[in-house]
Design a protein around this motif. Structure first.
Motif, PDB file in Angstrom:
ATOM      1  N   TYR A  79       7.690  88.179  49.762  1.00 15.25           N
ATOM      2  CA  TYR A  79       8.194  87.089  48.935  1.00 15.25           C
ATOM      3  C   TYR A  79       9.037  87.590  47.754  1.00 15.25           C
ATOM      4  O   TYR A  79       8.885  88.708  47.280  1.00 15.25           O
ATOM      5  N   ASN A  80       9.916  86.701  47.307  1.00 22.50           N
ATOM      6  CA  ASN A  80      10.543  86.868  46.009  1.00 22.50           C
ATOM      7  C   ASN A  80      10.752  85.480  45.420  1.00 22.50           C
ATOM      8  O   ASN A  80      10.485  84.471  46.076  1.00 22.50           O
ATOM      9  N   GLY A  81      11.205  85.436  44.177  1.00 21.74           N
ATOM     10  CA  GLY A  81      11.338  84.146  43.523  1.00 21.74           C
ATOM     11  C   GLY A  81      12.360  84.167  42.406  1.00 21.74           C
ATOM     12  O   GLY A  81      12.943  85.210  42.078  1.00 21.74           O
ATOM     13  N   TYR A  82      12.542  82.986  41.807  1.00 22.28           N
ATOM     14  CA  TYR A  82      13.582  82.762  40.804  1.00 22.28           C
ATOM     15  C   TYR A  82      13.031  81.712  39.849  1.00 22.28           C
ATOM     16  O   TYR A  82      12.892  80.540  40.221  1.00 22.28           O
ATOM     17  N   ARG A 121      15.133  80.682  53.097  1.00 24.76           N
ATOM     18  CA  ARG A 121      14.734  82.022  52.702  1.00 24.76           C
ATOM     19  C   ARG A 121      15.360  82.388  51.357  1.00 24.76           C
ATOM     20  O   ARG A 121      16.369  81.822  50.941  1.00 24.76           O
ATOM     21  N   MET A 122      14.749  83.355  50.697  1.00 23.24           N
ATOM     22  CA  MET A 122      15.321  83.922  49.481  1.00 23.24           C
ATOM     23  C   MET A 122      16.378  84.947  49.877  1.00 23.24           C
ATOM     24  O   MET A 122      16.075  85.939  50.543  1.00 23.24           O
ATOM     25  N   LEU A 156      12.736  78.738  42.443  1.00 24.88           N
ATOM     26  CA  LEU A 156      12.622  79.050  43.863  1.00 24.88           C
ATOM     27  C   LEU A 156      11.503  80.062  44.095  1.00 24.88           C
ATOM     28  O   LEU A 156      11.254  80.921  43.256  1.00 24.88           O
ATOM     29  N   ARG A 157      10.858  79.982  45.253  1.00 26.21           N
ATOM     30  CA  ARG A 157       9.957  81.032  45.689  1.00 26.21           C
ATOM     31  C   ARG A 157       9.849  80.953  47.200  1.00 26.21           C
ATOM     32  O   ARG A 157       9.660  79.868  47.748  1.00 26.21           O
ATOM     33  N   GLY A 158       9.995  82.084  47.871  1.00 26.14           N
ATOM     34  CA  GLY A 158       9.914  82.065  49.322  1.00 26.14           C
ATOM     35  C   GLY A 158      10.007  83.448  49.913  1.00 26.14           C
ATOM     36  O   GLY A 158      10.181  84.455  49.213  1.00 26.14           O
ATOM     37  N   ILE A 159       9.918  83.502  51.233  1.00 26.76           N
ATOM     38  CA  ILE A 159      10.048  84.758  51.966  1.00 26.76           C
ATOM     39  C   ILE A 159      11.509  85.186  51.937  1.00 26.76           C
ATOM     40  O   ILE A 159      12.426  84.364  52.020  1.00 26.76           O
ATOM     41  N   MET A 160      11.739  86.487  51.834  1.00 20.06           N
ATOM     42  CA  MET A 160      13.107  87.000  51.829  1.00 20.06           C
ATOM     43  C   MET A 160      13.646  87.108  53.251  1.00 20.06           C
ATOM     44  O   MET A 160      12.912  87.422  54.184  1.00 20.06           O
ATOM     45  N   VAL A 183      14.197  84.794  35.572  1.00 21.96           N
ATOM     46  CA  VAL A 183      13.552  86.043  35.977  1.00 21.96           C
ATOM     47  C   VAL A 183      13.360  85.994  37.487  1.00 21.96           C
ATOM     48  O   VAL A 183      12.933  84.972  38.041  1.00 21.96           O
ATOM     49  N   CYS A 184      13.739  87.069  38.157  1.00 23.60           N
ATOM     50  CA  CYS A 184      13.585  87.169  39.605  1.00 23.60           C
ATOM     51  C   CYS A 184      12.253  87.852  39.901  1.00 23.60           C
ATOM     52  O   CYS A 184      12.108  89.059  39.691  1.00 23.60           O
TER      53      CYS A 184
END
Length: 469
Positions: A153-156, A61-62, A51-55, A143-144
C-alpha cells in the motif's frame, strides 16, 4: 471482462501513459485478468483524508496518474480558496516503496500550477509535515504515506493551512474538484520546477526545538539520563528524528533495534509495520529483555503512532494498548504541570469517541475540561482551532496509539510522544516507581478499565464469478 472495465483498460493503452505502464497492463491481460479487473473496476476514491490503496497500474491503484489527477484537483481548490494570496504547500513522504516518486510527482504538479512548493529533501515523519505547514505559512500540504498498512500500500494525505487534515467544508469541496479531473490530459505535469524549494535540516532543528519545549521536568531527566531505552523505528521515518530528540532531551542510554533501523519499504522483519501488533514489536521486546531495559518504544513507518512496552510488577514485559498509553500520557501532563506550578485555569484536553472513558475521569479529577470529538486527529485539530484564544490546549489523543502534545502541530505525533513517554518513565523512576505501578495507581483511584484489541485484515478479492462489493 466487464465492458466498462475493458473501456478503461483501452483508454490507458491508447492514452498519454508511459510505455512501462502500458506494458504492465498488457502483461496483466495475458497473465492475470482478475488482477487487471481489480485494477480498473473503479476509480481509487479520494476520500475525506485523501487516497490510500495498493500500488500498481490502473484507475483503482496508487500510481503516478491517480496521484497526479488528485493533486490537480487539490491545486485547483487551493487556488480558488486563496485567490488573493500566493499559494504555498509543503510535501513530505515516508519510507514506503515509491513514496519519494509520489512526493516528487505531487510537487511537480503543484509547481506546474504556479503553487510554491516546499519539498522535504528525504523521508520525514508525518507530524513534521504538519509542523512545516504552520511554520512556513503554507495554505496546504501533502504527505505520501500509508501509515501502518502492509507493504503493498501507499497513500496521499491532504492538509489545510492550520496543519490539520481536511475537515468540512474543505474535505468535500476538494473531493468535488478531484472528481472533475476526468483525464490525465487535464493535469499540468511539468513546467514549474522553479517553484520547488527543497527543505530539510532547518525545519528539523525548529521542530526538535519545539518538541524539547514540551518537556515539563528536564531536571528529572538530567537526574535519570541513564534511563535504559530501547527504540525501534520499524524500518520507517522515526529514525530521522527520534534519536535526535531523545538526545536533545538528555537521555544518554538509548538502544536502537539494529534489525529494524534502516528505512525499508518492504518491512522485511514484520508482517505488518504496525506497533499495535505484538508480532511487530517482538524483536524490540527481545532486545528490551536482553538489556533489562526500562522502557521499549516503537513507531510506525510515518512516525505518527507509538507502541510502548514496560515491565509489570512481576518483571514480565507487557505491551500497553492505546488507551493505557493515553491514560498515562494525559495524567502525566496534568499531574506534572500542576506539581510544577505551570497549569492554567483554562487548560483543556481532547480525545475521541472511541477512547476510554477513563480520560474523562482524569480530567474531572484534575479540574480541567475534556472535549470528545469524532474519531480522528483532524477533529482534535479542529477543536483546538475553535477554542484558540479561549482555552489552553494541553494534550489530545485516542486509542489508536496516537498522541498530540501541544498546539504547534495538528496531527498525531509519535516523535514527541516517545520523548514524553520516556520523561514519564524517568519521572516515576525518580519516585521509586515504574509506569506499570503508575497505571495500577490510576486504576485504584479512578476505577479499572480493561480493553483488548482485535485486528482484522480484509483484503479485497475478485474472481470470475463474483464482483467486489
Amino acid at each position: 471482462m466487464d465492458n466498462a472495465i475493458q473501456q478503461k483498460v483501452d483508454q490507458w493503452l491508447q492514452g498519454n501513459y508511459d510505455e512501462d505502464t502500458k506494458n504492465e497492463i498488457k502483461k496483466l491481460q495475458s497473465e492475470n485478468t482478475n488482477e487487471l479487473a481489480d485494477s480498473f473496476y473503479q476509480n481509487l476514491e479520494f476520500g475525506t483524508g485523501g487516497l490510500r490503496g495498493i500500488m500498481g497500474v490502473g484507475t483503482n491503484r496508487m500510481n503516478k496518474y491517480t496521484i497526479g489527477m488528485a493533486t490537480q484537483g487539490y491545486a485547483n481548490y487551493l487556488k480558488q480558496s486563496f485567490a488573493d494570496s500566493d499559494v504555498k504547500v509543503a510535501i513530505a513522504h515516508d519510507s514506503r516503496n515509491n513514496s519519494r516518486f509520489f512526493a516528487e510527482t505531487t510537487a511537480n504538479v503543484f509547481a506546474a500550477n504556479g503553487i510554491k512548493v516546499f519539498l522535504f529533501e528525504s523521508l520525514r515523519p508525518t507530524p513534521e509535515l504538519s509542523f512545516a505547514i504552520r511554520t512556513l505559512g503554507c495554505q496546504g500540504g501533502v504527505v505520501c504515506t500509508a501509515s501502518h498498512n502492509p507493504k503493498e500500500y501507499n497513500g496521499y494525505k491532504a492538509y489545510w493551512n492550520d496543519g490539520g487534515q481536511l475537515v468540512p467544508p474543505h474535505d468535500k469541496n476538494v473531493i468535488k474538484e478531484v472528481e472533475k479531473i476526468q483525464s490525465v490530459d487535464d493535469v499540468k505535469w511539468s513546467g514549474g520546477e522553479s517553484n520547488i524549494t527543497i527543505i530539510g535540516k532547518d525545519i528539523d532543528e525548529q521542530y526538535i526545538d519545539m518538541v524539547k519545549g514540551l518537556s515539563v521536568y528536564p531536571e528529572v531527566i538530567e537526574k535519570h539520563s541513564d534511563l535504559k531505552i530501547v527504540y525501534t523505528p520499524i524500518h520507517g521515518t522515526g529514525i530521522t528524528l527520534v534519536p535526535q530528540v531523545l538526545e536533545r532531551f538528555g537521555f544518554k542510554n538509548v538502544h536502537i533495534v539494529e534489525e529494524q533501523k534502516t528505512p525499508d519499504g518492504n518491512f522485511p522483519t514484520v508482517a505488518y509495520p504496525n506497533p499495535e501488533e505484538k508480532e511487530t514489536m517482538s524483536i524490540g521486546l527481545n532486545k528490551a529483555k536482553e538489556l533489562d531495559a526500562d522502557i521499549l518504544l516503537g513507531t510506525d513507518p510515518d512516525a505518527d503512532r507509538v507502541g510502548i512496552g514496560i515491565k509489570n510488577n512481576k518483571g514480565e514485559w507487557v505491551l500497553m494498548n492505546g488507551n493505557q498509553t493515553a491514560v498515562l500520557a494525559f495524567n502525566y501532563l496534568l499531574e506534572a504541570r500542576k506539581e510544577k506550578g505551570i497549569a492554567e485555569d483554562n487548560d483543556m484536553i481532547i480525545t475521541t469517541i472511541v477512547t476510554t472513558g477513563m480520560v474523562d475521569d482524569l480530567a474531572k479529577g484534575n479540574g480541567v475540561t475534556c472535549y470528545r470529538v469524532l474519531t480522528g486527529f483532524k477533529w482534535i485539530a479542529e477543536m483546538i482551532r475553535l477554542k484558540e484564544g479561549k482555552e489552553n490546549y494541553v494534550i489530545g489523543g485516542e486509542e489508536s496509539f496516537g498522541l498530540m502534545i501541544g498546539d504547534k502541530i495538528r496531527d498525531k505525533d509519535a516523535v514527541s510522544a516517545v520523548a514524553l513517554l520516556c520523561e514519564m518513565a524517568a519521572y516515576e523512576k525518580d519516585k521509586g516507581k515504574t509506569l506499570f505501578d503508575k497505571l495500577i495507581e490510576l486504576y485504584i483511584k479512578y476505577g479499572f478499565y480493561k480493553e483488548d484489541l482485535i485486528s482484522i485484515t480484509k483484503k479485497e478479492w475478485m474472481d470470475s464469478n463474483k464482483s467486489l462489493p
